[in-house]
Design an enzyme around this catalytic site. Structure first.
Site, PDB file in Angstrom:
ATOM      1  N   ARG A 102       1.411 102.164  12.243  1.00  0.00           N
ATOM      2  CA  ARG A 102       2.003 101.899  11.174  1.00  0.00           C
ATOM      3  C   ARG A 102       1.671 102.922   9.906  1.00  0.00           C
ATOM      4  O   ARG A 102       0.668 103.245   9.569  1.00  0.00           O
ATOM      5  CB  ARG A 102       1.580 100.509  10.558  1.00  0.00           C
ATOM      6  CG  ARG A 102       2.056 100.150   9.315  1.00  0.00           C
ATOM      7  CD  ARG A 102       1.805  98.899   8.785  1.00  0.00           C
ATOM      8  NE  ARG A 102       2.766  97.982   9.450  1.00  0.00           N
ATOM      9  CZ  ARG A 102       2.954  96.507   9.182  1.00  0.00           C
ATOM     10  NH1 ARG A 102       2.318  96.041   8.189  1.00  0.00           N
ATOM     11  NH2 ARG A 102       4.063  96.035   9.907  1.00  0.00           N
ATOM     12  N   HIS A 129      11.393  99.338  11.987  1.00  0.00           N
ATOM     13  CA  HIS A 129      10.596  98.285  12.227  1.00  0.00           C
ATOM     14  C   HIS A 129      10.967  97.888  13.609  1.00  0.00           C
ATOM     15  O   HIS A 129      11.289  96.575  13.576  1.00  0.00           O
ATOM     16  CB  HIS A 129      10.285  97.218  11.108  1.00  0.00           C
ATOM     17  CG  HIS A 129       9.120  96.649  11.073  1.00  0.00           C
ATOM     18  ND1 HIS A 129       8.022  96.740  12.240  1.00  0.00           N
ATOM     19  CD2 HIS A 129       8.552  95.338  10.570  1.00  0.00           C
ATOM     20  CE1 HIS A 129       7.085  95.862  12.193  1.00  0.00           C
ATOM     21  NE2 HIS A 129       7.150  95.061  11.062  1.00  0.00           N
ATOM     22  N   GLN A 132       9.607  94.204  15.228  1.00  0.00           N
ATOM     23  CA  GLN A 132       9.963  93.421  14.495  1.00  0.00           C
ATOM     24  C   GLN A 132      11.587  92.791  14.697  1.00  0.00           C
ATOM     25  O   GLN A 132      11.813  91.725  15.235  1.00  0.00           O
ATOM     26  CB  GLN A 132      10.201  93.533  12.881  1.00  0.00           C
ATOM     27  CG  GLN A 132      10.490  92.373  12.155  1.00  0.00           C
ATOM     28  CD  GLN A 132       9.712  91.022  11.861  1.00  0.00           C
ATOM     29  OE1 GLN A 132       8.368  91.406  11.737  1.00  0.00           O
ATOM     30  NE2 GLN A 132       9.888  90.058  12.194  1.00  0.00           N
ATOM     31  N   ASP A 224      14.512  89.933   3.472  1.00  0.00           N
ATOM     32  CA  ASP A 224      13.152  90.594   3.557  1.00  0.00           C
ATOM     33  C   ASP A 224      12.768  90.739   1.898  1.00  0.00           C
ATOM     34  O   ASP A 224      13.633  90.896   0.995  1.00  0.00           O
ATOM     35  CB  ASP A 224      13.333  92.000   4.428  1.00  0.00           C
ATOM     36  CG  ASP A 224      11.837  92.628   4.339  1.00  0.00           C
ATOM     37  OD1 ASP A 224      10.660  91.958   4.193  1.00  0.00           O
ATOM     38  OD2 ASP A 224      11.906  93.833   4.565  1.00  0.00           O
ATOM     39  N   CYS A 264      11.012  88.570   7.820  1.00  0.00           N
ATOM     40  CA  CYS A 264      10.077  89.151   8.899  1.00  0.00           C
ATOM     41  C   CYS A 264       8.550  88.767   8.504  1.00  0.00           C
ATOM     42  O   CYS A 264       7.651  88.960   9.081  1.00  0.00           O
ATOM     43  CB  CYS A 264      10.230  90.682   8.757  1.00  0.00           C
ATOM     44  SG  CYS A 264      10.118  91.269   7.092  1.00  0.00           S
ATOM     45  N   ARG A 292       6.575  87.685  17.599  1.00  0.00           N
ATOM     46  CA  ARG A 292       5.904  88.993  17.642  1.00  0.00           C
ATOM     47  C   ARG A 292       5.139  89.403  18.771  1.00  0.00           C
ATOM     48  O   ARG A 292       5.163  90.390  19.518  1.00  0.00           O
ATOM     49  CB  ARG A 292       5.200  89.356  16.179  1.00  0.00           C
ATOM     50  CG  ARG A 292       6.428  89.559  15.126  1.00  0.00           C
ATOM     51  CD  ARG A 292       6.916  90.741  14.938  1.00  0.00           C
ATOM     52  NE  ARG A 292       6.413  91.930  15.228  1.00  0.00           N
ATOM     53  CZ  ARG A 292       5.637  92.569  14.116  1.00  0.00           C
ATOM     54  NH1 ARG A 292       5.993  92.030  12.880  1.00  0.00           N
ATOM     55  NH2 ARG A 292       5.217  93.738  14.257  1.00  0.00           N
TER      56      ARG A 292
HETATM   57  N1   CP Z   1       6.249  91.300   9.715  1.00  0.00           N
HETATM   58  C1   CP Z   1       5.222  92.131   9.600  1.00  0.00           C
HETATM   59  O1   CP Z   1       5.144  93.035  10.123  1.00  0.00           O
HETATM   60  O2   CP Z   1       3.969  91.717   9.177  1.00  0.00           O
HETATM   61  P1   CP Z   1       2.784  92.657   8.867  1.00  0.00           P
HETATM   62  O3   CP Z   1       3.083  93.386   7.589  1.00  0.00           O
HETATM   63  O4   CP Z   1       1.809  91.506   8.170  1.00  0.00           O
HETATM   64  O5   CP Z   1       2.209  93.242   9.962  1.00  0.00           O
HETATM   65  N1  NVA Z   2       9.981  95.928   4.511  1.00  0.00           N
HETATM   66  C1  NVA Z   2       8.851  95.388   4.380  1.00  0.00           C
HETATM   67  C2  NVA Z   2       8.378  94.667   5.778  1.00  0.00           C
HETATM   68  C3  NVA Z   2       7.111  94.415   5.877  1.00  0.00           C
HETATM   69  C4  NVA Z   2       6.935  93.941   7.004  1.00  0.00           C
HETATM   70  C5  NVA Z   2       7.923  96.460   4.190  1.00  0.00           C
HETATM   71  O1  NVA Z   2       8.192  97.654   4.655  1.00  0.00           O
HETATM   72  O2  NVA Z   2       7.077  96.427   3.341  1.00  0.00           O
END
Ligand code: CP
Ligand code: NVA
Length: 307
Positions: A102, A129, A132, A224, A264, A292
């Site tokens: 990430r 993502h 997701q 989101d 999400c 997930r």
């Molecule tokens: N939706 C998602 O990716 O959640 P986290 O940021 O908690 O991993």
């Molecule tokens: N768009 C959000 C998604 C988190 C899972 C972010 O990038 O923070």
């Protein structure tokens, strides 16, 4: 499939391979547990940002399949600061059988993949993502029994999640409408790619300003956060722009009565979604979060399961 960096790289067949395997693995798990198809395999998980779902679902996914996962916190590796991204990829891939990362810059995940000897999975970048969106279309497929022609309305920021949803939807022939405020739409090159996939799959894409126009006839409403991780200094500005894009009871009432509401997560309740909707009869937020686990087990099995 060698890596999973963006859904744009997958063929429609590969997307369906993931969905079908996710269904099988979920069924097997429900009946008592998965076979240890990743016995002896390890996943290194690099995080530059916080996480609940991604961290826990990948770690539990590895455990369910007989393998192990190693959590590497933002302070531990300091990707690109303590050590260059190529060197991290070169070293880590000598120790583990797969890497999930990430990151902030999408270029970092691309670079990890370019220099790694083992498969690399994007666990969220500023651009996309993919895990997701694969879990999301798996959820829609599970609940509706089909994807082709199902209309999803995305309401809010044209961000990483919206990008991956556009790619996922247009790979499988779903129709997608996106409503974002001026200046917060999807990037043109993302839209162009989506249009190319749509031309092949028969998806229809609508880009609108008005959330009510987007949700008309929709079977899924998706939203989101207004401010993604890494954009915190824009929070105040965004809080002024986004309120008309809140997914609330009045907006949900304009879609089909059986519309599914998705997010999400994490949610900023009271901003992009109200408690009433998040906890209401149309919400599938927690089934979506559970999926997930199942979608990612399919991804792990496909990428790490074969030598
Ligand atoms: N939706 C998602 O990716 O959640 P986290 O940021 O908690 O991993
Ligand atoms: N768009 C959000 C998604 C988190 C899972 C972010 O990038 O923070």
């Amino acid at each position: 499939m060698k890596h999973l960096i963006t859904i744009a790289d997958l063929s429609a067949d590969e997307v369906w391979q993931i969905l079908n395997l996710a269904r099988e693995l979920k069924e097997e798990w429900r009946k008592g547990g998965n076979k240890p198809i990743l016995k002896g395999k390890t996943l290194g998980m690099i995080f530059q940002k916080p996480s609940l779902r991604t961290r826990v679902s990948f770690e539990m996914g590895m455990i369910h399949l007989g393998g192990q996962a190693l959590y590497l916190s933002p302070d531990e590796i300091k990707l690109g600061a303590r050590e260059s991204v190529p060197d991290v990829a070169r070293v880590l891939s000598r120790y583990v059988d797969g890497i999930m990362a990430r990151v902030f810059a999408h270029n970092d995940i691309q670079e990890l993949a370019a220099y790694s000897r083992v498969p690399v999975i994007n666990g969220l970048s500023d651009y996309s993502h993919p895990c997701q969106a694969l879990a999301d279309i798996f959820t829609i497929w599970e609940k509706r029994g089909k994807l082709k022609g199902v209309k999803l309305a995305y309401v809010g920021d044209g961000n990483n999640v919206a990008t991956s949803l556009l790619f996922a939807a247009t790979k499988v022939g779903m129709n997608i409408a996106l409503a974002s405020p001026a200046g917060y739409e999807l990037d043109d090159d993302v839209v162009k790619l989506g249009q190319e996939f749509a031309a092949r799959s028969g998806s229809e894409i609508e880009l609108v300003r008005d959330p009510a126009a987007a949700v008309r006839g929709a079977e899924v409403i998706y939203t989101d956060v207004w401010t993604s991780m890494g954009q915190e200094e824009e929070t105040e500005k965004r809080l002024k722009v986004f309120p008309p894009y809140q997914v609330n009871a009045a907006l949900v009432a304009q879609a089909r009565p059986e519309v599914m509401v998705m997010h999400c997560l994490p949610a900023h309740r009271g901003q992009e979604i109200t408690d009433q909707v998040a906890d209401g009869p149309n919400s599938v937020l927690f089934d979506q979060a559970e999926n997930r686990l199942h979608a990612q087990k399919a991804i792990l099995a496909l990428l790490l399961g074969y030598d």
